[in-house]
Design a protein around this motif. Structure first.
Motif, PDB file in Angstrom:
ATOM      1  N   ALA A 165      96.619  72.704 -35.358  1.00  0.00           N
ATOM      2  CA  ALA A 165      96.284  71.049 -34.895  1.00  0.00           C
ATOM      3  C   ALA A 165      96.066  70.700 -33.534  1.00  0.00           C
ATOM      4  O   ALA A 165      96.256  69.771 -33.323  1.00  0.00           O
ATOM      5  CB  ALA A 165      96.951  70.296 -35.720  1.00  0.00           C
ATOM      6  N   ASP A 172      94.461  68.501 -32.832  1.00  0.00           N
ATOM      7  CA  ASP A 172      94.944  66.572 -33.326  1.00  0.00           C
ATOM      8  C   ASP A 172      95.624  65.769 -32.298  1.00  0.00           C
ATOM      9  O   ASP A 172      96.218  65.974 -32.430  1.00  0.00           O
ATOM     10  CB  ASP A 172      95.408  66.990 -34.666  1.00  0.00           C
ATOM     11  N   LEU A 201     100.421  62.674 -31.006  1.00  0.00           N
ATOM     12  CA  LEU A 201      99.724  62.603 -32.283  1.00  0.00           C
ATOM     13  C   LEU A 201     100.000  62.014 -32.808  1.00  0.00           C
ATOM     14  O   LEU A 201     100.948  60.776 -32.977  1.00  0.00           O
ATOM     15  CB  LEU A 201     100.367  63.802 -33.127  1.00  0.00           C
ATOM     16  N   GLU A 208      96.731  60.137 -37.951  1.00  0.00           N
ATOM     17  CA  GLU A 208      96.132  60.442 -39.078  1.00  0.00           C
ATOM     18  C   GLU A 208      96.001  62.387 -38.623  1.00  0.00           C
ATOM     19  O   GLU A 208      95.857  62.382 -39.630  1.00  0.00           O
ATOM     20  CB  GLU A 208      94.535  60.422 -38.128  1.00  0.00           C
ATOM     21  N   HIS A 209      96.684  62.748 -37.199  1.00  0.00           N
ATOM     22  CA  HIS A 209      96.913  63.863 -37.411  1.00  0.00           C
ATOM     23  C   HIS A 209      98.084  64.560 -37.926  1.00  0.00           C
ATOM     24  O   HIS A 209      97.886  65.946 -38.590  1.00  0.00           O
ATOM     25  CB  HIS A 209      96.895  64.042 -36.289  1.00  0.00           C
ATOM     26  N   ASN A 268      96.782  65.023 -41.500  1.00  0.00           N
ATOM     27  CA  ASN A 268      96.196  65.932 -41.603  1.00  0.00           C
ATOM     28  C   ASN A 268      96.790  67.578 -41.837  1.00  0.00           C
ATOM     29  O   ASN A 268      96.666  68.389 -42.342  1.00  0.00           O
ATOM     30  CB  ASN A 268      95.398  66.675 -40.276  1.00  0.00           C
ATOM     31  N   TYR A 272      90.889  75.950 -39.155  1.00  0.00           N
ATOM     32  CA  TYR A 272      91.348  74.196 -39.228  1.00  0.00           C
ATOM     33  C   TYR A 272      92.885  75.112 -39.550  1.00  0.00           C
ATOM     34  O   TYR A 272      94.112  75.470 -39.613  1.00  0.00           O
ATOM     35  CB  TYR A 272      91.832  73.998 -39.920  1.00  0.00           C
TER      36      TYR A 272
END
Length: 524
Positions: free
Chosen positions: A419, A422, A432, A435-436, A439, A453
């Motif tokens: 991440a 992100d 962050l 939405e991050h 994920n 990812y």
């Protein structure tokens, strides 16, 4: 409270804090403003508690209506004090209330001595009670005689009275059990102070989004926890974030080495309405003198100081936390020592999540031996999450989250999540966004390969990589460059050459007209 109202409140509080800013550094005036807010909270809670008891007596628990020297009022005050210590953990008298002192300060009275005596009285009211440890020396960082508040007693009194007056005008609505306005405001201020304190911020604060991520990980699939523990709890914000993710936590445990930060953590617990009987925060060096070593916890979270120094004394090889590994973390980097400590304290069916520098994933020597033992012998490493760089106060390095479980459901693999991209860049720091987090949590819960990812790597793959957990070894984020058409490039170069020759000719013609030599060879 709406988001707009909350933002207005936050701005108001920050403006009040700035009243002190010119006198001292951020980490110093933090202690004063948060201490005063905490005193206001204790005062208002005392009023609410006492007035519930006085509902049928036709009198309010205020200095204007109750007087400890009044023979008729004395029994009320005595009984309220006894019940308050038993139920809320401390007691205040009507003439010690925040509003009473703020009003006196507004009127120009000298209140510093009475304010100091009141803060000491709060601590002393708990002596011999179950809440004594939670209130002992809680206000020791509020030195009202410090010249940082002013050169003279009069100057100091004027400044403190001004701050108390501004705070007295704010309604934190603590009687509303559905909201936590004061707690949220307190958290906001801690975050603001952390951003201004630079490297020192790492001692007491984990960015809220990172705390939320850790909390969601250790509470996955759970509605209630028997216990949560943070061995480097700082201001306690991470523990409180875990509490928010479930319906209830029976008991909160933490340990913090820094004395001032330890006080901040206890205040933070009480401000967030955690009953004194439901938290146990201790002050000591966790690696050297762990205070909860006989306990095992449902959830363990931490953001230890990155690559801190510790003794690495060979005697620790006889300590049950480290002995089975045969190696100690190096004295220059205690990261793995914290992992070993946390794992030892983890319940057999619990989850731990810890933020660490990337080096723990690949460094060799004793750290490599410990890492291999965690994977090969214990098989406790469940997930590795790579976080973006520059999301922590005071350091720009990229970090990672290690998720460990003693009884893993997925015993044959380790999940890797990259991440690192992100984030949203904000001023001088990356952040962050929700939405991050979605994920990352989605990938953590689904545990499937996601191109560029996430990767579910078998233990054999990890073994083939010599137990190196560096994320790029497993998650391929390579972006192939676009193919180059060499024929097209050749044509572009030919066109550029023609243009260059035409320009050279123009310059040569000008030189001829001026009767000077051309800087170029003769152009044909």
């Amino acid at each position: 409270m709406t988001q707009v109202q909350l933002q207005q409140l936050q701005k108001q509080l920050w403006n009040i804090a700035n009243t002190l800013r010119g006198k001292m550094g951020a980490d110093e005036f933090r202690d004063y403003i948060l201490g005063f807010i905490f005193f206001k909270y204790l005062s208002e809670k005392s009023i609410n508690f006492a007035n519930q008891l006085l509902l049928d007596e036709g009198v309010d628990f205020t200095y204007t209506e109750l007087d400890k020297n009044n023979d008729e009022h004395a029994p009320y005050i005595s009984e309220i004090k006894k019940l308050a210590i038993a139920e809320v953990g401390y007691a205040l008298l009507p003439d010690q209330l925040f509003h009473t002192l703020a009003q006196r300060g507004r009127q120009g009275e000298f209140i510093l001595d009475d304010l100091s005596a009141t803060l000491k009285a709060i601590e002393q009211s708990t002596l011999g009670s179950d809440s004594a440890d939670d209130f002992a020396n809680l206000f020791e960082d509020l030195d009202l005689n410090s010249t940082k508040l002013g050169n003279s007693a009069s100057d100091r009194n004027e400044l403190v009275a001004k701050v108390l007056s501004h705070l007295d005008d704010i309604d934190f609505d603590i009687s509303n059990t559905e909201s936590d306005v004061l707690g949220d405001a307190y958290e906001y201020l801690i975050g603001e102070f952390a951003s201004g304190a630079g490297k020192k911020a790492g001692e007491f604060y984990t960015p809220q989004t990172v705390s939320t991520l850790l909390a969601k990980i250790v509470t996955q699939g759970k509605e209630r926890l028997r216990s949560v523990y943070d061995p480097t709890c700082g201001s306690g914000s991470l523990l409180l974030r875990v509490k928010r993710e479930v319906k209830d936590v029976d008991m909160i445990f933490g340990q913090e080495m820094n004395r001032t930060t330890y006080n901040l953590a206890r205040m933070n617990m009480i401000l967030h309405d955690v009953h004194f009987a439901k938290f146990d925060i201790k002050q000591e060096d966790t690696l050297i003198r762990p205070q909860h070593i006989d306990k095992r916890f449902d959830a363990v979270v931490a953001n230890p100081p990155f690559s801190a120094k510790w003794s690495a004394d060979p005697l620790f090889l006889q300590d049950a936390r480290f002995s089975s590994f045969g190696k100690l973390a190096p004295s220059s980097k205690a990261d793995m020592a914290f992992v070993q400590h946390m794992l030892y304290q983890l319940d057999d069916h619990g989850t731990m999540a810890v933020v660490l520098p990337h080096g723990v994933l690949f460094r060799g020597s004793s750290e490599g031996v410990i890492r291999q033992y965690l994977i090969e012998q214990l098989n406790v490493i469940d997930t590795i999450i790579g976080l973006p760089a520059n999301i922590f106060y005071g350091t720009t390095i990229p970090t990672c989250i290690l998720v460990l479980k003693k009884n893993r459901e997925h015993t044959g693999n380790i999940l890797f999540i990259d991440a690192s991209n992100d984030f949203e860049k904000q001023k001088n720091q990356n952040k962050l966004l929700p939405e991050h987090l979605d994920n990352i949590i989605g990938a953590f819960e689904n545990r499937q390969d996601i191109e560029k990812y996430a990767k579910v790597a078998t233990l054999q793959e990890v073994k083939d990589n010599d137990y190196n957990l560096n994320i790029p070894r497993y998650v391929d984020t390579f972006e192939a460059e676009a193919e180059i058409d060499l024929n097209d490039i050749a044509k572009q170069l030919q066109a550029l050459e023609k243009d260059s020759q035409a320009t050279d000719q123009v310059i040569a013609d000008f030189c001829q007209e001026l009767g000077i030599d051309s800087p170029f060879k003769e152009v044909k």
